[in-house]
Design a protein around this motif. Sequence first.
Motif, mmCIF file in Angstrom:
data_model
loop_
_atom_site.group_PDB
_atom_site.id
_atom_site.type_symbol
_atom_site.label_atom_id
_atom_site.label_comp_id
_atom_site.label_asym_id
_atom_site.label_seq_id
_atom_site.Cartn_x
_atom_site.Cartn_y
_atom_site.Cartn_z
ATOM 1 N N SER A 70 0.975 -1.146 -0.129
ATOM 2 C CA SER A 70 -0.078 -0.096 -0.081
ATOM 3 C C SER A 70 0.924 1.287 -0.008
ATOM 4 O O SER A 70 0.415 2.396 -0.502
ATOM 5 C CB SER A 70 -1.012 -0.028 1.141
ATOM 6 N N TYR A 73 1.535 3.477 -3.399
ATOM 7 C CA TYR A 73 0.304 4.096 -4.284
ATOM 8 C C TYR A 73 0.627 5.472 -4.430
ATOM 9 O O TYR A 73 0.929 6.234 -3.262
ATOM 10 C CB TYR A 73 -1.171 3.965 -3.193
ATOM 11 N N GLY A 74 0.146 6.129 -5.559
ATOM 12 C CA GLY A 74 0.513 7.553 -5.722
ATOM 13 C C GLY A 74 1.689 8.041 -5.701
ATOM 14 O O GLY A 74 1.925 9.495 -5.392
ATOM 15 N N ASN A 93 -4.165 -3.175 -9.115
ATOM 16 C CA ASN A 93 -4.246 -3.887 -8.215
ATOM 17 C C ASN A 93 -4.968 -5.321 -8.925
ATOM 18 O O ASN A 93 -6.212 -5.047 -9.379
ATOM 19 C CB ASN A 93 -5.268 -3.262 -6.979
ATOM 20 N N ASP A 98 -5.996 -7.979 -2.401
ATOM 21 C CA ASP A 98 -4.707 -7.117 -2.249
ATOM 22 C C ASP A 98 -3.544 -7.685 -2.100
ATOM 23 O O ASP A 98 -2.538 -7.290 -1.521
ATOM 24 C CB ASP A 98 -5.047 -5.895 -1.285
ATOM 25 N N PHE A 101 0.380 -6.737 -7.124
ATOM 26 C CA PHE A 101 0.057 -5.563 -7.944
ATOM 27 C C PHE A 101 0.875 -5.854 -9.480
ATOM 28 O O PHE A 101 1.685 -6.679 -9.503
ATOM 29 C CB PHE A 101 0.835 -4.325 -7.428
#
Length: 109
Positions: A70, A73-74, A93, A98, A101
């Motif tokens: 996680s 992300y971004g 994803n 989860d 990736f």
Amino acid sequence: MSLKKLLNKTCQINQITYTQNASSGEQQTVSTILETALPCRLRTRTVSERKYSLPVYALATHSIYIAAKSTLYGKKLSVLIDGNTYDVLGLINMGGDDRLFCLYAERRA
């Protein structure tokens, strides 16, 4: 098939950020290591995958599969595998609670 068998290589994931030189105003690229020795799988994308994908992913020459993180992300990322650097264009994803990736990446020349 287990994820351990699927992820048959290791990679280093870097976050790319930019700073501005105070005296010249020139933009400088800063690479910070986020993950090392991360299990991954590298796959070359086919011509049809590139042709029929979203425009943002059409330039992606490779797919890199990693365990879901996680913290990725971004962020603007690059991946180092077997001495080659790949600029990440997008992250998807793959589902499955989860766990996986897919990073769409372009190999840097």
